[in-house]
Write an enzyme that holds these catalytic residues in place. Structure first.
Site, mmCIF file in Angstrom:
data_model
loop_
_atom_site.group_PDB
_atom_site.id
_atom_site.type_symbol
_atom_site.label_atom_id
_atom_site.label_comp_id
_atom_site.label_asym_id
_atom_site.label_seq_id
_atom_site.Cartn_x
_atom_site.Cartn_y
_atom_site.Cartn_z
ATOM 1 N N LEU C 73 -9.103 62.618 19.334
ATOM 2 C CA LEU C 73 -10.224 63.083 20.146
ATOM 3 C C LEU C 73 -9.751 64.091 21.183
ATOM 4 O O LEU C 73 -10.375 65.131 21.383
ATOM 5 C CB LEU C 73 -10.895 61.895 20.842
ATOM 6 C CG LEU C 73 -11.733 61.014 19.926
ATOM 7 C CD1 LEU C 73 -12.409 59.916 20.739
ATOM 8 C CD2 LEU C 73 -12.775 61.825 19.191
ATOM 9 N N GLY C 75 -6.756 65.872 21.332
ATOM 10 C CA GLY C 75 -6.114 67.051 20.749
ATOM 11 C C GLY C 75 -7.085 67.894 19.947
ATOM 12 O O GLY C 75 -7.091 69.132 20.042
ATOM 13 N N SER C 314 -14.653 44.401 16.878
ATOM 14 C CA SER C 314 -15.236 45.039 18.061
ATOM 15 C C SER C 314 -15.573 44.021 19.152
ATOM 16 O O SER C 314 -16.039 42.922 18.895
ATOM 17 C CB SER C 314 -16.504 45.778 17.684
ATOM 18 O OG SER C 314 -17.186 46.155 18.860
ATOM 19 N N ARG C 360 -11.240 42.451 29.125
ATOM 20 C CA ARG C 360 -10.311 42.182 28.034
ATOM 21 C C ARG C 360 -9.079 41.404 28.448
ATOM 22 O O ARG C 360 -8.659 40.480 27.757
ATOM 23 C CB ARG C 360 -9.857 43.519 27.441
ATOM 24 C CG ARG C 360 -10.966 44.218 26.739
ATOM 25 C CD ARG C 360 -10.553 45.574 26.272
ATOM 26 N NE ARG C 360 -11.632 46.123 25.445
ATOM 27 C CZ ARG C 360 -11.583 47.308 24.865
ATOM 28 N NH1 ARG C 360 -10.523 48.080 25.021
ATOM 29 N NH2 ARG C 360 -12.576 47.734 24.128
ATOM 30 N N GLU C 455 -4.745 59.385 25.385
ATOM 31 C CA GLU C 455 -3.949 58.171 25.617
ATOM 32 C C GLU C 455 -2.498 58.505 25.950
ATOM 33 O O GLU C 455 -1.784 57.676 26.519
ATOM 34 C CB GLU C 455 -4.023 57.258 24.377
ATOM 35 C CG GLU C 455 -3.506 55.845 24.625
ATOM 36 C CD GLU C 455 -3.560 54.941 23.386
ATOM 37 O OE1 GLU C 455 -4.234 55.316 22.407
ATOM 38 O OE2 GLU C 455 -2.938 53.879 23.409
ATOM 39 N N ARG C 465 -7.965 49.173 30.862
ATOM 40 C CA ARG C 465 -9.031 50.094 30.471
ATOM 41 C C ARG C 465 -10.284 49.315 30.102
ATOM 42 O O ARG C 465 -10.218 48.299 29.432
ATOM 43 C CB ARG C 465 -8.589 50.931 29.273
ATOM 44 C CG ARG C 465 -9.630 51.903 28.807
ATOM 45 C CD ARG C 465 -9.109 52.782 27.689
ATOM 46 N NE ARG C 465 -8.804 52.055 26.472
ATOM 47 C CZ ARG C 465 -9.718 51.547 25.649
ATOM 48 N NH1 ARG C 465 -11.006 51.670 25.932
ATOM 49 N NH2 ARG C 465 -9.355 50.903 24.555
ATOM 50 N N LEU C 471 -12.558 56.638 24.311
ATOM 51 C CA LEU C 471 -13.169 57.788 23.644
ATOM 52 C C LEU C 471 -13.641 58.781 24.696
ATOM 53 O O LEU C 471 -13.490 59.996 24.557
ATOM 54 C CB LEU C 471 -14.334 57.324 22.775
ATOM 55 C CG LEU C 471 -14.003 56.246 21.737
ATOM 56 C CD1 LEU C 471 -15.211 55.949 20.865
ATOM 57 C CD2 LEU C 471 -12.850 56.691 20.863
#
Lengths: 244, 249, 668
Positions: C73, C75, C314, C360, C455, C465, C471
């Site tokens: 994403l 690059g 997910s 998380r 990243e 994060r 993204l």
């Protein structure tokens, strides 16, 4: 370091090169276009076959009726048209369609074979019989058409070969074992060809649709069966003595 | 959990211009929980330990989404299940099975080594028109154009293509119609894609043909092999789009 | 090991915060971001920076060459955008196509402060949530810019034809994600990463076809060429022919992703690697916060020793699934036979207000704790149940299938268990690395002319994060931030020396690369690269994984150099260097992990606080939660390389929180 870099200002116009080749040329050069040609020419041939098959069935009405029908085809449209004109118009259209169909098929087949130069060691049956036999089926039908014309149009290879007596010529052909064999094998090949070809043409012309797919496949099968049965009924009738 | 013993017949080819052949390996201790690629890893670890070159194969995410992996397993692209080789598990096989493993075969996908092929033709097809011209910064507010859900769903269904090449590998003609169609239908379905609708279709089909892929004979093997379920009807739609594009000049 | 305090000329203070001696490192000058206009209010800073940035005359842009390494994403977006602006771009990826970068595997979604739901979201709230979610270890200026730019990203992606989920009215759908109380996550079923990446890839493909990006797939960067202190090129290996080539540019952008694969088992792609950033680090780019790694709580547990990677399920599953383990240790009954009262819905019990939606790091650690207590389920007791029985009763099977069907299918394909009937088993796994190359507000590393985006840098997520933010950051960096700041660098560059293959710096880099490859190929040892990778990864997971402590980290710091030595003695790489050789590629990457792992452990050892994904068992509150130490550790640790096995230099970047005041996170 490699890489040819095109200056920005040139790039801006590179996407719009002005004159494009005509759509017809683009069509014929592309694989989809050639398929379209096959679909359209196949459609013309199919329409012709339906009429042809229905006409053939007149044979069950007897010699006089069938021969009168054949004669009517020759004199159709008189006096606006001359004798045989309709037949010649039809023949030109058919010949064009056949040539287009065969040339496109030939070119596409060459492309397809080149696109898969190495076969898999672990072979596997792919697709339906009708789909797999399109090419050879097509060749068989083409050879049949040549024989068929020499047999019943020009009469060169017909056992009887009398001009103006198509009914008797037909009966003569189907009174031989080879006449029946050639004809029936060719009609079976034709049925298979139509079964995949009709649906395939709908795909190529982009008229198929998830909701229409079953109906189209059923129509294809119906057409294939009707044409095969219709055509084959004549030799069978001759063989069984219904027509003599 | 019973471990399996398998006979693997794998296409080995040292380089693009080298001759290749199917080579047989016996592999013991294969767990049904392994993915197909983990089974190959096990073989490769053994080969490496013996100083032999491991079998080269493309792989990366191993989650069925990057499209790197691809091999023909017993005649089926990605093997017997409708998924990618990395998501195929050995529980689909039985003890004593003989498994033939071959690279994608297509003139437009030349073999580089063993099971690795060159799929750069796909990138060139996308480069020919598989995009919407929207330079960064030029975008209008996202809600400026509502997209009917039906169009959005059609676009999405086709945008799922992972570019693995199974369609080409499975097609008896080595045709890339399903791959090309998926992108054409995705972008043409959206209002954002409308301005380039005709040129996109024309240019992508021309690029596809120029790469030496075969034509479509509506066999349907591509859609059967597609791990993402891109439907055969996408090809129908592209045909329609193409004829429409030519009509419009 | 002892602390050696040898500041190279700067003022330093030892980090002595009570845990005695550390492994070897020295403390150097502090570093600071000098690019963000701190005297401007935070909401105006990016606008101000953009205005202050010097512009490159459009006619001159094509005279500037920029190298971009990686096509994910960040690059992909950067390469496309720079080329659109008229720069000459040389782009590289190790995959066979730029479309395969691992961004493609992101499932859940992308955050943006659009406030389409009118639920109280705003740029400021996204900024606030991200700073807080990162446990106050991120730079405020960067995070605010990220939140601002998030809005443009959605516009950009929609214009590119990214098929986001939509409502029946044709407008974009959003969902709430990862414990956030506003609905700001845009998604494309479970394949958001794929769709966003394909958008960037298509934009990039357009530039490749136009000849403005020279794309080098199957080409791996192996070193950075630094001349007069500036990044001027790279050394790369053509993975098909083995040829070592040099490429030169006015700036180099690394967008090569994170380093999670150092753990061997992670949710990263098998070939994702740290070589580009690590070799840049060896050439002088500081590596920041290497110990900040993220563990995703809901991955499919490993099924055996053959396991090659882990698959993530997910996070959205936690919206409706309930997580539990049996109350009794070693309860081996099938889950459906365990009655309600003998189940421990531990997240709902411990964190009543957030329940199953805690961040998380907290969810992961709680799973580890119950498994460590012997209450884990499945093979080896390394799993917890994620149960949809209640959701199916409440919403109906149809509705559950519509929402999660593709995830359930994936789970069933991998495990052969049907989640509609049997609860899923999940276990935490390494998923993302917040640490990375240190960058300033301009995303420039400590080596001028070397930029790191996505990243690969450390910038925006602090110590943890938030879901659906990776993204966002990748695209923010690539589409909107880098093209501005890189232009400023190029505009101020002036005349620089021409560099070519004969330059001593080039030759030095090339010989470093070839020597290392030769060493790998010529060492006729007896161990495979994979065996070393697994051993290192297991060590790191055990000692520097979900929970870390002084003794374990020291043990790892002793073991890693020995393992590295063994690697160079016993490695065996079959085949040659002049052709496709995947063993060589892997061995080369593992050789870098052998160095990076040491720095990670050292960073983890020196940071005696717990924060975000970094949990030090010594630093917890009385009820066992992570406890930050803002007095001692409110800084980013930027490490300078001084040679493998040598003590690295720690440069601290003090973090100021002028807007979001640090509080102990509480999700109870």
């Amino acid at each position: 370091m490699t890489g040819a870099f095109i200056p920005l200002d040139v790039m801006a116009s590179a996407t719009d090169t002005g004159r494009r080749p005509s759509s017809l040329r683009v069509l014929w050069r592309s694989t989809i276009g050639k398929k379209t040609v096959m679909a359209v020419s196949g459609g013309i041939l199919l329409l012709y076959l339906i009429v042809h098959m229905l006409g053939n069935l007149k044979i069950f009405a007897g010699s006089t009726s069938f021969n009168e029908y054949a004669e009517w085809l020759r004199v159709f449209g008189e006096p606006a048209l001359g004798e045989g004109w309709l037949l010649w118009v039809v023949r030109v259209v058919l010949l064009t369609a056949v040539i287009a169909h065969i040339v496109a098929a030939w070119q596409l087949s060459r492309l397809d074979i080149r696109a898969r130069p190495v076969k898999y060691a672990h072979g596997r049956r792919r697709a339906t019989y009708a789909t797999r036999t399109m090419r050879w089926g097509g060749v068989i039908i083409a050879l049949f058409v040549v024989w068929h014309i020499l047999d019943l149009t020009t009469g060169h290879v017909n056992p009887l070969g009398e001009e103006g007596r198509p009914y008797e010529n037909v009966v003569a052909t189907f009174s031989t074992w080879y006449g029946n064999t050639i004809y029936i094998v060719a009609m079976l090949a034709l049925g298979l060809h139509i079964r995949h070809g009709f649906w395939s043409a709908a795909q190529t012309l982009g008229v198929n649709h998830p909701r229409r797919d079953r109906a189209l496949k059923a129509t294809a099968t119906g057409l294939a069966v009707a044409l095969t049965v219709g055509f084959v009924s004549v030799p069978i009738a001759v063989m069984t003595g219904i027509v003599s | 959990m019973t471990l399996m013993k398998l006979t693997l017949r794998i296409w080995r080819q040292a380089g693009p211009d080298e001759p290749g052949a199917m080579t047989t390996y016996e592999l013991d201790g294969v767990s049904p929980e392994m993915s197909f690629l983990e089974m190959l890893d096990t073989l490769n670890e053994r080969l490496s330990a013996e100083g032999e070159e491991p079998v080269a194969f493309d792989h990366d995410c191993r989650e069925g989404i990057c499209g790197s992996c691809g091999m023909v397993i017993n005649g089926d692209a990605h093997g017997p299940e409708r998924t990618t080789a990395c998501q195929l598990h050995m529980r689909s096989f039985s003890d004593g099975d003989v498994i033939d493993i071959e690279p994608w075969r297509a003139g437009a996908f030349p073999v580089i080594k063993d099971l690795v092929v060159d799929r750069s033709a796909f990138d060139r097809i996308i480069g020919a028109g598989g995009y919407i011209t929207a330079p960064t910064g030029s975008a209008p507010e996202a809600h400026a154009t509502a997209v009917p859900k039906e169009a959005a769903d059609l676009a999405f269904e086709n945008a799922e293509c992972i570019g693995c090449g199974a369609c080409v590998a499975a097609c008896p003609n080595g045709s890339a119609m399903l791959f090309t169609a998926a992108k054409v239908v995705h972008l043409n379905a959206l209002p954002q894609g409308a301005p380039e609708r005709e040129s996109r279709t024309r240019e992508m089909v021309a690029a596809m043909d120029a790469e030496g892929f075969g034509g479509c004979t509506n066999v349907g093997e591509c859609a059967t092999a597609c791990p993402k379920g891109i439907p055969l009807f996408s090809i129908t739609r592209m045909n329609r789009e193409y004829l429409r594009a030519l009509r419009k000049g | 090991m002892t602390t050696t305090e040898q500041p190279p000329g700067g003022t330093t203070t030892p980090t002595g915060t009570g845990s005695g001696t550390y492994a070897d490192f020295t403390v150097g000058d502090p570093v600071a971001d000098t690019r963000a206009p701190l005297d401007t209010p935070i909401a105006e800073r990016w606008r101000q920076r953009t205005f202050d940035a010097k512009l490159v005359n459009p006619a001159n842009r094509r005279k500037h060459t920029v190298i971009v390494v990686g096509t994910g994403l960040a690059g992909g977006a950067a390469g496309a955008t720079l080329a659109e602006q008229g720069y000459r771009v040389l782009q590289f990826c190790y995959q066979d196509s730029p479309r395969r970068a691992h961004s493609i595997a992101a499932q859940g979604g992308i955050n943006a402060a659009k406030n389409y739901r009118n639920d109280g979201d705003s740029v400021y709230r996204l900024f606030y949530d991200t700073v807080k979610g990162g446990d106050f270890r991120a730079r405020e200026s960067n995070v605010h810019r990220l939140a601002e730019v998030s809005v443009q990203i959605i516009d950009q992606c929609v214009a590119q034809g990214v098929p986001f989920a939509r409502e029946y009215g044709g407008l974009l759908d959003t969902r709430s994600f990862g414990g956030v109380q506003v609905s700001r996550t845009f998604y494309a079923r479970g394949q958001t990463g794929q769709q966003l990446l394909l958008g960037a890839y298509q934009a990039l493909s357009r530039q490749i076809a136009a000849g403005r990006v020279e794309m080098h797939p199957r080409t791996e960067m192996l070193d950075l060429i630094v001349v007069d202190g500036r990044a001027r090129g790279i050394v790369a290996r053509d993975l098909l022919t083995g040829r070592i080539d040099t490429y030169f540019a006015d700036a180099v952008v690394l967008a090569s992703g994170g380093y999670g694969n150092v753990f061997y088992l992670s949710t990263n792609a098998k070939n994702s690697n740290a070589t580009a950033i690590w070799r840049a680090h060896r050439r002088g780019a500081h590596f920041a916060n290497p110990c900040f790694t993220q563990i995703h709580p809901t991955c499919i547990p490993r099924s055996g020793d053959h396991q090659s990677k882990l698959t993530l399920m997910s996070e959205s599953l936690r919206n409706d699934g309930r997580i539990w383990v049996p109350k009794r240790k070693g309860d081996e009954r099938p889950p459906r036979e365990i009655p309600e009262e003998e189940r421990d819905y531990y997240l709902e019990r411990l964190y009543p207000s957030f329940g199953n939606l805690v961040p998380r790091d907290i969810a992961s650690r709680a799973a580890k704790n119950v498994c460590d207590e012997g209450r884990g389920v499945g093979p080896g007791g390394q799993g917890v149940y994620l149960d949809f029985a209640e959701a199916i009763r409440r919403m109906g099977r149809e509705a559950v299938a519509a929402k999660y069907g593709n995830l359930f299918d994936m789970y069933e394909r991998i495990t052969a268990e049907d989640p509609y009937e049997v609860p899923m088993r999940t276990y935490p796994a390494i998923h993302y690395t917040m640490g990375g190359l240190w960058v300033d507000y301009d995303l420039q590393t400590s080596v001028p002319g070397l930029f790191a985006i996505g990243e690969a840098n450390f910038s925006d997520h602090g110590a943890n994060r938030l879901g659906a933010s990776a993204l966002m950051q990748g695209l923010a960096d690539g589409y909107f931030v880098l093209p501005v700041t890189l232009g400023d660098y190029l505009a101020r560059l002036g005349g620089i020396e021409r560099v070519d293959a004969d330059h001593p710096a080039t030759q030095e880099a090339v010989s470093f690369v070839t020597d290392r490859l030769y060493a790998l190929l010529s060492n006729n040892g007896d161990r495979t690269p994979d065996s070393f990778h697994r051993e290192l990864g297991t060590l790191l997971w055990d000692e520097c994984g979900m929970a870390r402590n002084d003794a374990g980290l020291r043990k790892a710091l002793e073991r890693i150099p020995a393992l590295r030595e063994e690697f160079w003695e016993r490695i065996r790489v079959p085949g040659s260097g002049e052709a496709l050789n995947q063993s060589l590629e892997q061995a080369n990457r593992v050789s870098d992990y052998m160095e990076l792992a040491e720095l990670m452990c050292l960073d983890a050892l020196h940071r005696t606080e717990s924060c975000g994904g970094h949990f030090r068992e010594e630093s917890r509150t009385p009820d066992g939660e992570a406890m930050r130490d803002d007095d001692a550790f409110s800084y980013a640790a930027a490490w300078e390389y001084t040679g493998t096995g040598n003590a690295p230099v720690l440069h601290r970047e003090a973090l100021e929180f002028a807007y979001v005041h640090p509080t102990q996170r509480s999700y109870a």
